[in-house]
Design a protein around this motif. Structure first.
Motif, PDB file in Angstrom:
ATOM      1  N   SER A 121       0.842  -1.209   0.000  1.00  0.00           N
ATOM      2  CA  SER A 121       0.000   0.000   0.000  1.00  0.00           C
ATOM      3  C   SER A 121       0.871   1.250   0.000  1.00  0.00           C
ATOM      4  CB  SER A 121      -0.913   0.008   1.243  1.00  0.00           C
ATOM      5  OG  SER A 121      -0.153   0.308   2.396  1.00  0.00           O
ATOM      6  N   SER A 122       2.023   1.198  -0.711  1.00  0.00           N
ATOM      7  CA  SER A 122       2.965   2.312  -0.556  1.00  0.00           C
ATOM      8  C   SER A 122       2.564   3.567  -1.315  1.00  0.00           C
ATOM      9  CB  SER A 122       4.363   1.877  -0.996  1.00  0.00           C
ATOM     10  OG  SER A 122       4.352   1.574  -2.372  1.00  0.00           O
ATOM     11  N   CYS A 123       1.730   3.411  -2.367  1.00  0.00           N
ATOM     12  CA  CYS A 123       1.395   4.603  -3.164  1.00  0.00           C
ATOM     13  C   CYS A 123      -0.096   4.594  -3.487  1.00  0.00           C
ATOM     14  CB  CYS A 123       2.282   4.636  -4.395  1.00  0.00           C
ATOM     15  SG  CYS A 123       2.166   6.183  -5.307  1.00  0.00           S
ATOM     16  N   ASP A 124      -0.454   4.308  -4.737  1.00  0.00           N
ATOM     17  CA  ASP A 124      -1.874   4.392  -5.105  1.00  0.00           C
ATOM     18  C   ASP A 124      -2.441   3.058  -5.575  1.00  0.00           C
ATOM     19  OD1 ASP A 124      -0.300   4.436  -7.360  1.00  0.00           O
ATOM     20  OD2 ASP A 124      -1.656   5.685  -8.500  1.00  0.00           O
ATOM     21  N   ASP A 125      -1.766   1.943  -5.261  1.00  0.00           N
ATOM     22  CA  ASP A 125      -2.328   0.622  -5.553  1.00  0.00           C
ATOM     23  C   ASP A 125      -2.472  -0.131  -4.239  1.00  0.00           C
ATOM     24  OD1 ASP A 125      -2.335   0.554  -8.523  1.00  0.00           O
ATOM     25  OD2 ASP A 125      -0.178   0.801  -8.246  1.00  0.00           O
ATOM     26  N   THR A 126      -3.682  -0.667  -4.002  1.00  0.00           N
ATOM     27  CA  THR A 126      -3.861  -1.536  -2.833  1.00  0.00           C
ATOM     28  C   THR A 126      -3.750  -2.949  -3.374  1.00  0.00           C
ATOM     29  OG1 THR A 126      -5.616   0.001  -2.208  1.00  0.00           O
ATOM     30  CG2 THR A 126      -5.317  -1.945  -0.805  1.00  0.00           C
ATOM     31  N   ARG A 176      -7.352   7.299   1.865  1.00  0.00           N
ATOM     32  CA  ARG A 176      -8.783   6.964   2.033  1.00  0.00           C
ATOM     33  C   ARG A 176      -9.162   5.783   1.150  1.00  0.00           C
ATOM     34  NH1 ARG A 176     -11.828  12.677   1.725  1.00  0.00           N
ATOM     35  NH2 ARG A 176     -10.215  13.846   2.790  1.00  0.00           N
ATOM     36  N   ALA A 177      -8.644   5.772  -0.092  1.00  0.00           N
ATOM     37  CA  ALA A 177      -8.968   4.662  -0.995  1.00  0.00           C
ATOM     38  C   ALA A 177      -8.375   3.352  -0.469  1.00  0.00           C
ATOM     39  CB  ALA A 177      -8.460   4.959  -2.403  1.00  0.00           C
ATOM     40  N   HIS A 178      -7.172   3.410   0.120  1.00  0.00           N
ATOM     41  CA  HIS A 178      -6.589   2.190   0.709  1.00  0.00           C
ATOM     42  C   HIS A 178      -7.498   1.652   1.815  1.00  0.00           C
ATOM     43  CE1 HIS A 178      -2.820   1.936  -1.402  1.00  0.00           C
ATOM     44  NE2 HIS A 178      -2.434   3.138  -1.040  1.00  0.00           N
ATOM     45  N   GLN A 179      -8.016   2.566   2.649  1.00  0.00           N
ATOM     46  CA  GLN A 179      -8.895   2.137   3.754  1.00  0.00           C
ATOM     47  C   GLN A 179     -10.110   1.395   3.211  1.00  0.00           C
ATOM     48  OE1 GLN A 179      -9.582   5.825   5.858  1.00  0.00           O
ATOM     49  NE2 GLN A 179      -8.291   5.145   7.539  1.00  0.00           N
ATOM     50  N   LYS A 180     -10.638   1.923   2.084  1.00  0.00           N
ATOM     51  CA  LYS A 180     -11.833   1.315   1.497  1.00  0.00           C
ATOM     52  C   LYS A 180     -11.492  -0.039   0.855  1.00  0.00           C
ATOM     53  CE  LYS A 180     -14.313   2.874  -2.032  1.00  0.00           C
ATOM     54  NZ  LYS A 180     -14.434   3.854  -3.044  1.00  0.00           N
ATOM     55  N   ASN A 181     -10.298  -0.136   0.263  1.00  0.00           N
ATOM     56  CA  ASN A 181      -9.962  -1.320  -0.545  1.00  0.00           C
ATOM     57  C   ASN A 181      -9.343  -2.474   0.232  1.00  0.00           C
ATOM     58  OD1 ASN A 181     -10.768   0.038  -2.821  1.00  0.00           O
ATOM     59  ND2 ASN A 181      -8.720   0.693  -3.421  1.00  0.00           N
ATOM     60  N   ILE A 182      -8.690  -2.162   1.357  1.00  0.00           N
ATOM     61  CA  ILE A 182      -7.780  -3.168   1.937  1.00  0.00           C
ATOM     62  C   ILE A 182      -8.489  -4.482   2.298  1.00  0.00           C
ATOM     63  CG2 ILE A 182      -7.824  -2.209   4.325  1.00  0.00           C
ATOM     64  CD1 ILE A 182      -4.575  -3.342   2.920  1.00  0.00           C
TER      65      ILE A 182
END
Ligand code: KG4
Length: 345
Positions: free
Chosen positions: A16-21, A55-61
């Motif tokens: 999750s270091s950038c914009d890909d989960t 925020r997107a990581h939180q939604k996707n993880i």
């Protein structure tokens, strides 16, 4: 460390270091699943917006980890360790993946393994796919690590004995692709668009700046500036210049970037006497770079290693494979270790 089960070691990898989960499951170094959720939310902004990425990581993880476990056809209880990216990267993004990985491992009572994202890009060459023939580079090898944030030549003597012998002093190769794409009005990230358009263009139609930097270091900011000024002057004379020459501009720019990358790689190979040459990172998906590496390899007697496109951009399979080799050596993570934004290999 080895598996008491006398079965493959099952590693869950989290990136999750950038914009890909991304989450992946490996059995030893063999990939059973590799799920990536990319974040389209940044496209309107021409670059990654850190707060939106977290925020997107939180939604996707959670859905991404669930999908990776399901596709691997295993249960949570089969996992031996959780490998995750500790850094470098965007701190907010890293916090989501690291917190999730540590909590998940703690809840299952299994160890976690912290992974350096850049080392993982290099170690992507050791990912094996089921029922697929695979040859990994033997040590020592040189790895051209080219991504949105890095352009480096790494001397790899062992899985965790890596030394950067050259790196960019300003922009990375991926940044040069993305910034020049933006100048032409192409969407973010621009690298894949330039790659696609370059296939229709003449690579010798335009010539931009070639840097003159000592040693094995790189520089891409001069190229970007010369591209910007050339287009500014041409557009002043002909407002349709970019539209009328887009394919040739892309082909010429791509050739310029590849020439810069290969000049130093060839020099490093000659000076160190190393003919095992690998490439890694998002820019290694570039079809022109792949073609030119193979051509140079044929004429110079190199053994060239190019990862599958799915393992070039950010993915958790490479985190899991790095975690697997660390786990084997007993390099486990103290969960109090915080993520870090910057570091080198
Ligand atoms: O390793 P990576 O996925 O992540 C970061 O560095 O964060 O690399 C992303 C970079 C971007 O600059 C993107 O434009 C570039 O890799 N890239 C490409 C291609 N595919 C991705 N550049 C040129 N040609 C491509 N086909």
């Amino acid at each position: 460390m080895s598996s008491a089960k006398n079965q493959p070691i099952i590693i869950l990898g989290i990136e999750s270091s950038c914009d890909d989960t991304s989450a992946a499951v490996l059995a030893d170094n063999c990939v059973l699943s590799n799920v990536i959720a990319s974040q389209a939310v940044h496209q309107d902004y021409g670059g990654v917006v850190p707060e939106l990425a977290s925020r997107a990581h939180q939604k996707n993880i959670i859905p991404v980890v669930e999908a990776a476990i399901r596709r691997a056809n295993i249960g949570k209880q089969d996992i031996d360790a959780v490998a995750f990216t500790l850094g470098p990267g965007l701190l907010g993004s890293l916090l989501v993946g690291t917190s999730f990985a540590k909590s998940f491992a703690t809840a299952l009572g299994i160890p976690c393994v912290d992974v350096n994202h850049l080392q993982a890009h290099v170690l992507s060459h050791f990912i094996v796919e089921p029922d697929t023939e695979h040859t990994a580079p033997s040590f020592p090898f040189l790895c051209l690590l080219v991504s949105g944030g890095n352009s480096q030549i790494v001397l790899v003597r062992d899985y965790f004995d890596m030394r950067i012998i050259g790196q960019t002093i300003d922009d990375a190769a991926g940044e040069a692709f993305d910034k020049c794409a933006k100048i032409m009005g192409l969407p973010y990230p621009g690298g894949p668009h330039i790659d696609r358009l370059a296939k229709e263009g003449n690579p010798t139609e335009f010539r931009f700046a070639m840097p003159d930097i000592a040693g094995f270091d790189y520089s891409f900011s001069g190229l970007k500036t010369s591209f910007l000024y050339r287009l500014r002057d041409e557009v002043a004379a002909n407002p349709h210049f970019i539209e009328q020459n887009k394919a040739d501009l892309c082909a010429s720019l791509q050739k310029n970037i590849i020439d810069i990358l290969l000049k130093k790689l060839i020099a490093a190979s000659q000076q160190l006497g190393i003919d095992n040459i690998a490439v890694a990172g998002g820019v290694s998906a570039n079809s022109g770079l792949r073609r030119e590496l193979i051509a140079q390899g044929n004429s110079r007697g190199w053994q060239v290693f190019i990862p599958k496109p799915a393992f070039t951009t950010d993915n958790a399979a490479m985190i899991a494979v790095a975690g697997y080799y660390k786990y084997l050596r007993g390099y486990l993570c103290d969960i109090s270790r915080p993520p870090f934004a910057r570091t080198s290999i």
